[in-house]
Design an enzyme around this catalytic site. Structure first.
Site, PDB file in Angstrom:
ATOM      1  N   ASP A  42       0.837  -1.201   0.000  1.00  0.00           N
ATOM      2  CA  ASP A  42       0.000   0.000   0.000  1.00  0.00           C
ATOM      3  C   ASP A  42       0.876   1.258   0.000  1.00  0.00           C
ATOM      4  OD1 ASP A  42      -2.199  -1.627   0.178  1.00  0.00           O
ATOM      5  OD2 ASP A  42      -2.442  -1.364   2.348  1.00  0.00           O
TER       6      ASP A  42
HETATM    7  N1  URA Z   1      -1.465  -5.684   4.135  1.00  0.00           N
HETATM    8  C1  URA Z   1      -1.876  -4.403   4.108  1.00  0.00           C
HETATM    9  O1  URA Z   1      -2.873  -4.048   4.730  1.00  0.00           O
HETATM   10  N2  URA Z   1      -1.142  -3.525   3.382  1.00  0.00           N
HETATM   11  C2  URA Z   1      -0.014  -3.873   2.716  1.00  0.00           C
HETATM   12  O2  URA Z   1       0.623  -3.021   2.091  1.00  0.00           O
HETATM   13  C3  URA Z   1       0.396  -5.208   2.761  1.00  0.00           C
HETATM   14  C4  URA Z   1      -0.353  -6.110   3.469  1.00  0.00           C
END
Ligand code: URA
Length: 230
Positions: A102
């Site tokens: 993310d």
């Molecule tokens: N889980 C999440 O919530 N975000 C990420 O970037 C990776 C795994």
């Protein structure tokens, strides 16, 4: 692609001449005579017939990047800088990401031009363990360990998450190992307890660990052991 198909797709050969060249030992792949048309070749294979070069073979490239917060895991984006913008490499259009993080997650990101390698790494049945360091707004209790190990029902996808291992480090932080990669999975798992994730950082994918020498935004090529581990 199969070697016999690669040869017969060329203007100068048909299926029969391709087969004859193969059985009579005229074809070399990466410097080795190959008689078997079923042998798989890719854009990385050097292919010769009687020492005449048909395809030079691109070098396969593999990198680990310490993704900083605020950089998007994509090859192009209208608004944000992308992880590819952080790479000072030629032919960046050939590169793709083996998994994503993310925008506000930091840590290990793998980038390559080898689609077979990245598929092996990211396909669901690989069950590759990915370790995240998680920091939360509220305290993390021992109850989370059992719930994450049992799996959580994600109504949107209509599935139960695979068993995940949680190791509590202190009141507000833990290491979580996932064997899959659902949308915002870590945040949603802690969300089950109304506990907001305030910092998320990926430490490893399988046996590839983020090099502690890499500051956020820095990257390096993978070594041969790291490449072979996947
Ligand atoms: N889980 C999440 O919530 N975000 C990420 O970037 C990776 C795994």
């Amino acid at each position: 692609m199969r070697l016999d198909r690669f040869l017969s797709n060329l203007a100068q050969y048909n299926r029969q001449t391709a087969r004859q060249l193969l059985v009579s030992g005229h074809v070399q792949v990466d410097g080795v005579v190959v008689c078997e048309g079923l042998c798989n070749v890719s854009q990385f294979s050097r292919i010769e017939v009687d020492n005449q070069l048909l395809q030079a073979g691109k070098p396969a490239r593999y990198f680990m990047l310490h993704k900083p917060i605020g950089v998007v895991s994509a090859t192009e984006h209208d608004e944000h800088r992308t992880v590819l913008d952080l790479l000072d490499e030629p032919d960046k259009a050939d590169l793709h990401l083996a998994g994503r993080l993310d925008l506000n997650t930091s840590g290990l990101l793998l980038i390559t031009n080898d689609g077979q390698w990245s598929r092996r790494l990211t396909e669901p049945r690989s069950l590759l363990g990915k370790v995240y360091r998680v920091t939360t707004e509220q305290p993390i209790s021992a109850e989370y360990i059992e719930v994450f190990a049992q799996g959580l029902y994600f109504a949107y996808e209509g599935l139960t998450t695979l068993p995940a291992e949680l190791v509590i480090l202190d009141s507000h932080s833990a290491l979580l190992t996932l064997h899959e990669g659902r949308y915002h999975q870590v945040k949603r798992m802690f969300g089950h307890f109304q506990n907001k994730v305030i910092d998320l950082h990926r430490l490893s994918m399988g046996s590839i660990e983020l090099d502690p020498q890499l500051a956020p935004g820095q990257y390096r090529a993978l070594n041969s052991a790291e490449i072979a581990s996947c």
